[in-house]
Scaffold this motif. Structure first.
Motif, PDB file in Angstrom:
ATOM      1  N   GLU A  80       1.184 -23.355  10.325  1.00 60.97           N
ATOM      2  CA  GLU A  80       1.447 -22.456   9.189  1.00 60.97           C
ATOM      3  C   GLU A  80       1.813 -21.039   9.670  1.00 60.97           C
ATOM      4  OE1 GLU A  80      -1.124 -20.637   5.578  1.00 60.97           O
ATOM      5  OE2 GLU A  80      -1.643 -22.706   6.140  1.00 60.97           O
ATOM      6  N   VAL A  81       1.050 -20.546  10.643  1.00 62.88           N
ATOM      7  CA  VAL A  81       1.290 -19.196  11.177  1.00 62.88           C
ATOM      8  C   VAL A  81       2.640 -19.149  11.897  1.00 62.88           C
ATOM      9  CG1 VAL A  81       0.421 -17.347  12.700  1.00 62.88           C
ATOM     10  CG2 VAL A  81      -1.193 -18.803  11.450  1.00 62.88           C
ATOM     11  N   TYR A  82       2.908 -20.172  12.693  1.00 62.28           N
ATOM     12  CA  TYR A  82       4.176 -20.217  13.427  1.00 62.28           C
ATOM     13  C   TYR A  82       5.361 -20.238  12.465  1.00 62.28           C
ATOM     14  CZ  TYR A  82       8.213 -21.791  15.980  1.00 62.28           C
ATOM     15  OH  TYR A  82       9.485 -21.877  16.473  1.00 62.28           O
ATOM     16  N   GLU A  83       5.274 -21.095  11.440  1.00 64.66           N
ATOM     17  CA  GLU A  83       6.379 -21.213  10.471  1.00 64.66           C
ATOM     18  C   GLU A  83       6.638 -19.885   9.765  1.00 64.66           C
ATOM     19  OE1 GLU A  83       8.736 -23.431   9.857  1.00 64.66           O
ATOM     20  OE2 GLU A  83       7.950 -24.623  11.512  1.00 64.66           O
ATOM     21  N   GLN A  84       5.548 -19.193   9.429  1.00 62.07           N
ATOM     22  CA  GLN A  84       5.649 -17.886   8.765  1.00 62.07           C
ATOM     23  C   GLN A  84       6.374 -16.876   9.680  1.00 62.07           C
ATOM     24  OE1 GLN A  84       1.773 -16.378   7.773  1.00 62.07           O
ATOM     25  NE2 GLN A  84       2.547 -14.910   6.301  1.00 62.07           N
ATOM     26  N   GLN A  85       5.984 -16.897  10.948  1.00 61.89           N
ATOM     27  CA  GLN A  85       6.589 -16.000  11.943  1.00 61.89           C
ATOM     28  C   GLN A  85       8.066 -16.345  12.154  1.00 61.89           C
ATOM     29  OE1 GLN A  85       4.667 -13.591  12.709  1.00 61.89           O
ATOM     30  NE2 GLN A  85       5.860 -12.527  14.255  1.00 61.89           N
ATOM     31  N   LYS A  86       8.339 -17.646  12.198  1.00 61.14           N
ATOM     32  CA  LYS A  86       9.711 -18.121  12.395  1.00 61.14           C
ATOM     33  C   LYS A  86      10.611 -17.664  11.244  1.00 61.14           C
ATOM     34  CE  LYS A  86      12.346 -22.433  12.822  1.00 61.14           C
ATOM     35  NZ  LYS A  86      12.228 -23.909  12.761  1.00 61.14           N
ATOM     36  N   GLN A  87      10.118 -17.773  10.016  1.00 65.38           N
ATOM     37  CA  GLN A  87      10.907 -17.347   8.855  1.00 65.38           C
ATOM     38  C   GLN A  87      11.182 -15.845   8.898  1.00 65.38           C
ATOM     39  OE1 GLN A  87      12.564 -19.439   6.986  1.00 65.38           O
ATOM     40  NE2 GLN A  87      11.514 -20.999   8.221  1.00 65.38           N
ATOM     41  N   LEU A  88      10.172 -15.090   9.328  1.00 64.21           N
ATOM     42  CA  LEU A  88      10.322 -13.630   9.467  1.00 64.21           C
ATOM     43  C   LEU A  88      11.440 -13.296  10.460  1.00 64.21           C
ATOM     44  CD1 LEU A  88       9.118 -10.672   8.990  1.00 64.21           C
ATOM     45  CD2 LEU A  88       7.725 -11.124  11.012  1.00 64.21           C
ATOM     46  N   ILE A  89      11.426 -13.990  11.601  1.00 63.40           N
ATOM     47  CA  ILE A  89      12.421 -13.741  12.656  1.00 63.40           C
ATOM     48  C   ILE A  89      13.821 -14.178  12.198  1.00 63.40           C
ATOM     49  CG2 ILE A  89      13.125 -14.372  15.020  1.00 63.40           C
ATOM     50  CD1 ILE A  89      10.701 -12.388  14.841  1.00 63.40           C
ATOM     51  N   LEU A  90      13.925 -15.311  11.526  1.00 67.09           N
ATOM     52  CA  LEU A  90      15.232 -15.795  11.064  1.00 67.09           C
ATOM     53  C   LEU A  90      15.827 -14.876   9.997  1.00 67.09           C
ATOM     54  CD1 LEU A  90      14.654 -19.666  11.000  1.00 67.09           C
ATOM     55  CD2 LEU A  90      16.036 -18.372  12.634  1.00 67.09           C
ATOM     56  N   LEU A  91      14.960 -14.350   9.152  1.00 65.97           N
ATOM     57  CA  LEU A  91      15.398 -13.405   8.118  1.00 65.97           C
ATOM     58  C   LEU A  91      15.887 -12.107   8.772  1.00 65.97           C
ATOM     59  CD1 LEU A  91      15.403 -13.414   4.981  1.00 65.97           C
ATOM     60  CD2 LEU A  91      13.268 -12.126   5.069  1.00 65.97           C
ATOM     61  N   ALA A  92      15.099 -11.627   9.747  1.00 69.58           N
ATOM     62  CA  ALA A  92      15.471 -10.398  10.477  1.00 69.58           C
ATOM     63  C   ALA A  92      16.767 -10.608  11.265  1.00 69.58           C
ATOM     64  CB  ALA A  92      14.338  -9.979  11.404  1.00 69.58           C
ATOM     65  N   GLN A  93      16.966 -11.836  11.772  1.00 71.63           N
ATOM     66  CA  GLN A  93      18.174 -12.130  12.540  1.00 71.63           C
ATOM     67  C   GLN A  93      19.423 -11.957  11.671  1.00 71.63           C
ATOM     68  OE1 GLN A  93      19.326 -15.440  15.748  1.00 71.63           O
ATOM     69  NE2 GLN A  93      19.250 -16.298  13.715  1.00 71.63           N
ATOM     70  N   LYS A  94      19.334 -12.388  10.406  1.00 71.61           N
ATOM     71  CA  LYS A  94      20.469 -12.218   9.479  1.00 71.61           C
ATOM     72  C   LYS A  94      20.812 -10.745   9.325  1.00 71.61           C
ATOM     73  CE  LYS A  94      20.031 -16.327   6.597  1.00 71.61           C
ATOM     74  NZ  LYS A  94      19.500 -16.856   5.329  1.00 71.61           N
ATOM     75  N   LEU A  95      19.782  -9.929   9.198  1.00 67.39           N
ATOM     76  CA  LEU A  95      19.979  -8.479   9.039  1.00 67.39           C
ATOM     77  C   LEU A  95      20.601  -7.877  10.304  1.00 67.39           C
ATOM     78  CD1 LEU A  95      19.567  -5.787   7.494  1.00 67.39           C
ATOM     79  CD2 LEU A  95      17.264  -5.695   8.472  1.00 67.39           C
ATOM     80  N   VAL A  96      20.049  -8.233  11.470  1.00 64.75           N
ATOM     81  CA  VAL A  96      20.562  -7.693  12.739  1.00 64.75           C
ATOM     82  C   VAL A  96      22.031  -8.082  12.921  1.00 64.75           C
ATOM     83  CG1 VAL A  96      20.350  -7.779  15.267  1.00 64.75           C
ATOM     84  CG2 VAL A  96      18.290  -7.554  13.866  1.00 64.75           C
ATOM     85  N   LEU A  97      22.360  -9.339  12.652  1.00 65.31           N
ATOM     86  CA  LEU A  97      23.751  -9.787  12.806  1.00 65.31           C
ATOM     87  C   LEU A  97      24.670  -9.077  11.818  1.00 65.31           C
ATOM     88  CD1 LEU A  97      23.243 -13.607  13.448  1.00 65.31           C
ATOM     89  CD2 LEU A  97      24.236 -11.956  15.044  1.00 65.31           C
ATOM     90  N   ALA A  98      24.175  -8.807  10.620  1.00 67.92           N
ATOM     91  CA  ALA A  98      24.982  -8.088   9.626  1.00 67.92           C
ATOM     92  C   ALA A  98      25.265  -6.661  10.098  1.00 67.92           C
ATOM     93  CB  ALA A  98      24.257  -8.060   8.284  1.00 67.92           C
ATOM     94  N   ILE A  99      24.276  -6.027  10.726  1.00 65.35           N
ATOM     95  CA  ILE A  99      24.438  -4.646  11.205  1.00 65.35           C
ATOM     96  C   ILE A  99      25.323  -4.594  12.452  1.00 65.35           C
ATOM     97  CG2 ILE A  99      23.203  -2.638  12.155  1.00 65.35           C
ATOM     98  CD1 ILE A  99      22.866  -3.093   9.098  1.00 65.35           C
ATOM     99  N   LEU A 100      25.101  -5.534  13.381  1.00 65.24           N
ATOM    100  CA  LEU A 100      25.893  -5.531  14.623  1.00 65.24           C
ATOM    101  C   LEU A 100      27.299  -6.074  14.408  1.00 65.24           C
ATOM    102  CD1 LEU A 100      23.279  -6.768  17.279  1.00 65.24           C
ATOM    103  CD2 LEU A 100      23.835  -4.420  16.652  1.00 65.24           C
ATOM    104  N   GLY A 101      27.501  -6.816  13.336  1.00 66.20           N
ATOM    105  CA  GLY A 101      28.804  -7.415  13.067  1.00 66.20           C
ATOM    106  C   GLY A 101      29.144  -8.445  14.129  1.00 66.20           C
ATOM    107  N   SER A 102      30.414  -8.583  14.425  1.00 62.42           N
ATOM    108  CA  SER A 102      30.813  -9.602  15.403  1.00 62.42           C
ATOM    109  C   SER A 102      30.871  -9.001  16.811  1.00 62.42           C
ATOM    110  CB  SER A 102      32.179 -10.159  15.024  1.00 62.42           C
ATOM    111  OG  SER A 102      33.101  -9.088  14.942  1.00 62.42           O
ATOM    112  N   ASP A 103      30.421  -7.749  16.915  1.00 68.91           N
ATOM    113  CA  ASP A 103      30.554  -6.999  18.161  1.00 68.91           C
ATOM    114  C   ASP A 103      29.348  -7.228  19.069  1.00 68.91           C
ATOM    115  OD1 ASP A 103      31.540  -5.271  19.972  1.00 68.91           O
ATOM    116  OD2 ASP A 103      31.372  -3.468  18.755  1.00 68.91           O
ATOM    117  N   LEU A 104      29.269  -8.415  19.675  1.00 72.15           N
ATOM    118  CA  LEU A 104      28.078  -8.770  20.447  1.00 72.15           C
ATOM    119  C   LEU A 104      28.295  -8.772  21.958  1.00 72.15           C
ATOM    120  CD1 LEU A 104      26.674 -11.661  18.201  1.00 72.15           C
ATOM    121  CD2 LEU A 104      25.874  -9.301  18.286  1.00 72.15           C
ATOM    122  N   ILE A 105      29.499  -8.475  22.383  1.00 69.93           N
ATOM    123  CA  ILE A 105      29.760  -8.423  23.830  1.00 69.93           C
ATOM    124  C   ILE A 105      29.429  -7.018  24.323  1.00 69.93           C
ATOM    125  CG2 ILE A 105      31.481  -8.711  25.672  1.00 69.93           C
ATOM    126  CD1 ILE A 105      30.722 -11.314  24.088  1.00 69.93           C
TER     127      ILE A 105
END
Length: 246
Positions: free
Chosen positions: A125-150
């Protein structure tokens, strides 16, 4: 924001400091510098525990710096963002780590004062909660960084210059590389291109070692880097500031 050379991410120091989203939320410059160092120290440790190369760690740090250039510390917890940036950097630098491993190690580091942290995060339960937090944050980070990852780093121009200068056998390369690594804790990567940072690190290392840098015929050493003396001075001064703050 898809320039190959990352040029959309370069600003003057005053632009970075005056337009900081964190500043708008009441986090002053001193506090923001402290937070910057905090996530960089965390990423260095996380990367070492995950056994990724220094380049991957450096990429994760730069992702973090770029994120907080556009988003405030006030409502984006740096521990979560840094964890996401490490996971993304490992993929980008082709040194991928399992999301589960990144989450487990990060959680244990964040909760290092709790001896039961290892057992807690392994509860489904704790792991799944943490995983969802990270996946949600990942969407935000990718939106801010755009496609510029190199991300390009100062390591390559640094190594090339050291070969040209023929100083590989002395302390200069090690010291210059240390200055580059420590400089990652500052906003230098948002102000200067990698070869400028490499030049500043070499200049600072030569000063520390009281070494005369070689001139190649008609060329002065810094001309190898396509950099101005003012840029070299500015980079090395900001690197020195870091040690003065410490």
């Amino acid at each position: 924001m898809d320039q190959e050379d990352g040029s959309s991410w370069y600003f003057s120091r005053s632009e970075i400091e005056e337009n900081s989203p964190s500043l708008a939320d009441g986090i002053d410059l001193k506090q923001e510098n402290y937070l910057r160092k905090s996530y960089c120290t965390f990423l260095q440790d996380l990367g070492m525990r995950l056994k990724v190369p220094q380049v991957t760690i450096a990429t994760a740090m730069i992702f973090c710096h770029r994120f907080y250039l556009r988003k405030s510390h006030a409502n984006n917890d740096w521990r979560t963002i840094a964890t996401v940036c490490m996971f993304l950097a490992a993929k980008v630098e082709e040194t991928p780590r399992q999301l589960k491993d990144v989450i487990l190690v990060s959680y244990q580091m964040i909760n290092k004062k709790d001896p039961t942290a290892v057992q807690i995060i392994e509860q489904k339960e704790v792991y799944e909660q943490q995983k969802q937090l990270i996946l949600l944050a990942q969407k935000l980070v990718l939106a801010i960084l755009g496609s510029d990852l190199i991300v390009n780093h100062p390591y390559k121009p640094l190594d090339e210059a050291i070969k040209k200068f023929n100083v590989a056998q002395n302390a200069l390369p090690v010291l210059a590389r240390n200055f580059v690594n420590d400089g990652l804790q500052t906003s230098l990567c948002l102000q200067f291109k990698p070869h400028h940072i490499a030049a500043g690190a070499i200049f600072l290392a030569s000063k520390f070692l009281r070494m005369e840098l070689p001139s190649n015929g008609k060329k002065v050493w810094w001309q190898e880097f396509d950099v101005t003396p003012h840029q070299v001075e500015e980079v090395s001064n900001q690197m020195l500031e870091l040690y003065e703050q410490n």
